[in-house]
Design an enzyme around this catalytic site. Structure first.
Site, PDB file in Angstrom:
ATOM      1  N   GLU A  78      -0.648   4.892  -0.174  1.00  0.00           N
ATOM      2  CA  GLU A  78      -1.480   6.101  -0.332  1.00  0.00           C
ATOM      3  C   GLU A  78      -0.623   7.349  -0.201  1.00  0.00           C
ATOM      4  OE1 GLU A  78      -4.983   6.020   2.094  1.00  0.00           O
ATOM      5  OE2 GLU A  78      -5.665   4.149   1.184  1.00  0.00           O
ATOM      6  N   TYR A 129       0.846  -1.205   0.000  1.00  0.00           N
ATOM      7  CA  TYR A 129       0.000   0.000   0.000  1.00  0.00           C
ATOM      8  C   TYR A 129       0.868   1.236   0.000  1.00  0.00           C
ATOM      9  CZ  TYR A 129      -5.000  -0.831   0.374  1.00  0.00           C
ATOM     10  OH  TYR A 129      -6.306  -1.103   0.082  1.00  0.00           O
ATOM     11  N   LYS A 157      -3.253   0.632 -24.598  1.00  0.00           N
ATOM     12  CA  LYS A 157      -3.721   0.515 -25.992  1.00  0.00           C
ATOM     13  C   LYS A 157      -2.497   0.580 -26.914  1.00  0.00           C
ATOM     14  CE  LYS A 157      -8.403   2.113 -24.995  1.00  0.00           C
ATOM     15  NZ  LYS A 157      -8.481   2.820 -23.690  1.00  0.00           N
ATOM     16  N   THR A 176      -5.163   6.038 -21.195  1.00  0.00           N
ATOM     17  CA  THR A 176      -4.889   4.712 -20.661  1.00  0.00           C
ATOM     18  C   THR A 176      -3.477   4.338 -21.104  1.00  0.00           C
ATOM     19  OG1 THR A 176      -5.940   3.750 -22.603  1.00  0.00           O
ATOM     20  CG2 THR A 176      -7.277   3.885 -20.597  1.00  0.00           C
ATOM     21  N   ASP A 202      -8.346  13.358 -24.411  1.00  0.00           N
ATOM     22  CA  ASP A 202      -8.242  11.942 -24.038  1.00  0.00           C
ATOM     23  C   ASP A 202      -7.521  11.249 -25.189  1.00  0.00           C
ATOM     24  OD1 ASP A 202      -8.663   9.250 -23.640  1.00  0.00           O
ATOM     25  OD2 ASP A 202     -10.719   9.487 -22.923  1.00  0.00           O
ATOM     26  N   ARG A 247      -2.752  -2.512 -17.919  1.00  0.00           N
ATOM     27  CA  ARG A 247      -4.062  -1.863 -17.779  1.00  0.00           C
ATOM     28  C   ARG A 247      -3.955  -0.786 -16.718  1.00  0.00           C
ATOM     29  NH1 ARG A 247      -8.022  -4.783 -20.820  1.00  0.00           N
ATOM     30  NH2 ARG A 247      -9.370  -3.140 -20.048  1.00  0.00           N
TER      31      ARG A 247
HETATM   32  N1  DSN Z   1     -12.886   0.361 -24.004  1.00  0.00           N
HETATM   33  C1  DSN Z   1     -12.140   1.345 -24.735  1.00  0.00           C
HETATM   34  C2  DSN Z   1     -12.097   1.042 -26.187  1.00  0.00           C
HETATM   35  O1  DSN Z   1     -12.199  -0.124 -26.548  1.00  0.00           O
HETATM   36  O2  DSN Z   1     -11.955   1.937 -26.991  1.00  0.00           O
HETATM   37  C3  DSN Z   1     -12.616   2.690 -24.461  1.00  0.00           C
HETATM   38  O3  DSN Z   1     -12.804   2.858 -23.108  1.00  0.00           O
END
Ligand code: DSN
Length: 430
Positions: free
Chosen positions: A67, A65, A240, A237, A211, A246
């Site tokens: 925080e 942990y 991707k 994120t 984003d 993740r």
């Molecule tokens: N789930 C993502 C995507 O597949 O584009 C977006 O949050």
């Protein structure tokens, strides 16, 4: 092992422990590994992380942990965690040229919520791209807390071009006076003019957030323009095109650092997921290498060739093509709904999304389109020649979606084809 397929544990004592302790879950993980090996994975938000990233996510850091932030924690024992988080922060700032980075958001949606908490009060107006036009739930869509607790207004793409109409964006912004404007989305095949969005936001006194979740890896690799010089805050994120675990990150100008950090912790989250932070650091190091830049450019080159291959076979692409990793296809002219096509393709060894297209007359759970992209196939070394073959397979299956013997034969052919392109992180051999 029951009725499941034979299981061969990779030569790793931790895997052997899992197989001995919980064979049911071990077998399912290995089955998923085999599935990822044997399929052409075209979901544009997915990828293959490296063995190094996998090792960091599966590490003992999950036991700790932390925080707070490096040097200011509410838990003892941070001698190594602080160094790991600091490395991730510094790597993020350096890779994207940002003044501030926060690597703690658990994933994309909480990351975007931190922007609301930092800059807005409930009831304030937020402007984002409409979900059916390619936006994201958290950019103010009705069913999301961001559309329920704030006043959402929207822009979209033009029906004739499939592209964002900046005149419309400016008109809506002037009329509705949003406090926050989002650029970016989940089904946007074209480059977004971040500078123009920043100008519009400045004209109406709004915070400008981008984003960049889908395109972060392309930006890191120099294959796509960056929003960082133009936006007050950039969210992403990390799993991707960026090819990390993740997780998520916020990048911002220094002036917003304090309010964003407070929004993430203690505003929205408790302890950060240190195993994810370490894996983000590893992914960011990988993303700073020349090999990653080559990958990012190849993702775009592959997407363009795949798009051309589909157009040549009579597919109707939203906006006519792509500038990035993503292709959105309206299947109306092919006479097959998106879901039926996606399911038939999945049976044939090709994994993609069914997806709404702008102005879709069908419902989101049974829409008119499919969404596909090239990050994962590029990560396993497929190139433009392979994209032509993939376009051919897609066409064959979409033309005969109920032909189960064709699907089975194609799935076998694709599994064999995939063996020539070993995927990062995939170790299974049987
Ligand atoms: N789930 C993502 C995507 O597949 O584009 C977006 O949050």
């Amino acid at each position: 092992m029951g009725a499941h397929e034979p299981y061969r544990a990779p030569m790793d004592p931790r895997w052997e422990a899992l197989a001995a302790e919980d064979p049911e879950i071990a077998e399912l993980i290995v089955a998923e590994e085999r599935r990822q090996r044997d399929k052409i994975r075209l979901i544009p938000s997915e990828n293959y992380v490296s063995s190094a990233v996998l090792a960091a996510t599966g590490s003992v850091l999950t036991n700790k942990y932390s925080e707070g932030y490096p040097g200011r924690r509410y838990y003892e024992g941070q001698q190594f965690i602080d160094q790991i988080e600091t490395a991730a922060i510094e790597r993020a700032k350096s890779l994207f040229g940002a003044e501030h980075a926060n690597v703690q958001p658990y994933s994309g949606s909480p990351c975007n919520l931190a922007v609301y908490l930092a800059f807005l009060n409930p009831g304030d107006t937020v402007m984002g791209m409409a979900l059916p036009h390619g936006g994201h739930l958290t950019h103010g869509w009705d069913v999301s807390v961001t559309g329920k607790w704030f006043r959402p207004v929207r822009y979209g793409v033009r029906k004739d071009t499939g592209r964002i109409d900046l005149d419309e964006v400016r008109d809506v912004a002037k009329r509705e006076q949003p406090k926050l404007i989002w650029a970016g989305g989940t089904a946007v095949p074209r480059i977004i003019d971040f500078e123009a969005f920043a100008e519009i936001a400045a004209e109406v006194g709004a915070v400008f957030a981008t984003d960049m979740a889908h395109i972060a890896g392309l930006i890191a690799g120099g294959a796509h323009p960056s929003p960082v010089p133009h936006a007050d805050v950039v969210t992403t994120t990390t799993h991707k095109t960026l090819r990390g675990p993740r997780g998520a990150m916020l990048l911002s100008r220094a002036e917003h650092a304090k309010s964003l950090d407070r929004a993430v912790f203690p505003g929205l989250q408790g302890g950060p997921h240190n195993h994810t932070t370490a894996a983000i650091a590893v992914a960011l190091r990988e993303a700073a290498t020349p090999g990653f830049a080559t990958y990012a450019h190849a993702v775009v080159a592959n997407a363009k060739v795949l798009a051309e291959g589909l157009v040549a076979r009579g597919f109707d692409l939203v906006s006519g093509g792509t500038d990035n990793h993503l292709i959105l296809v309206d299947l109306t002219t092919k006479g097959i709904p998106g879901k039926q096509a996606a399911k038939a393709l999945d049976r044939a060894g090709i994994e993609l999304n069914y997806n709404t297209v702008p102005f879709d007359p069908r419902k989101p759970f049974d829409p008119s389109g499919i969404r596909l992209g090239t990050p994962a196939v590029t990560s396993r070394g497929m190139g433009t020649e392979e994209m032509g073959r993939i376009a051919g397979w897609i066409d064959e299956i979409v033309s005969a979606p109920e032909d189960e013997s064709l699907a089975a034969a194609t799935a076998g052919e694709i599994a064999e084809f995939c063996r020539a392109f070993p995927a990062p992180g995939i170790l299974i051999e049987d």
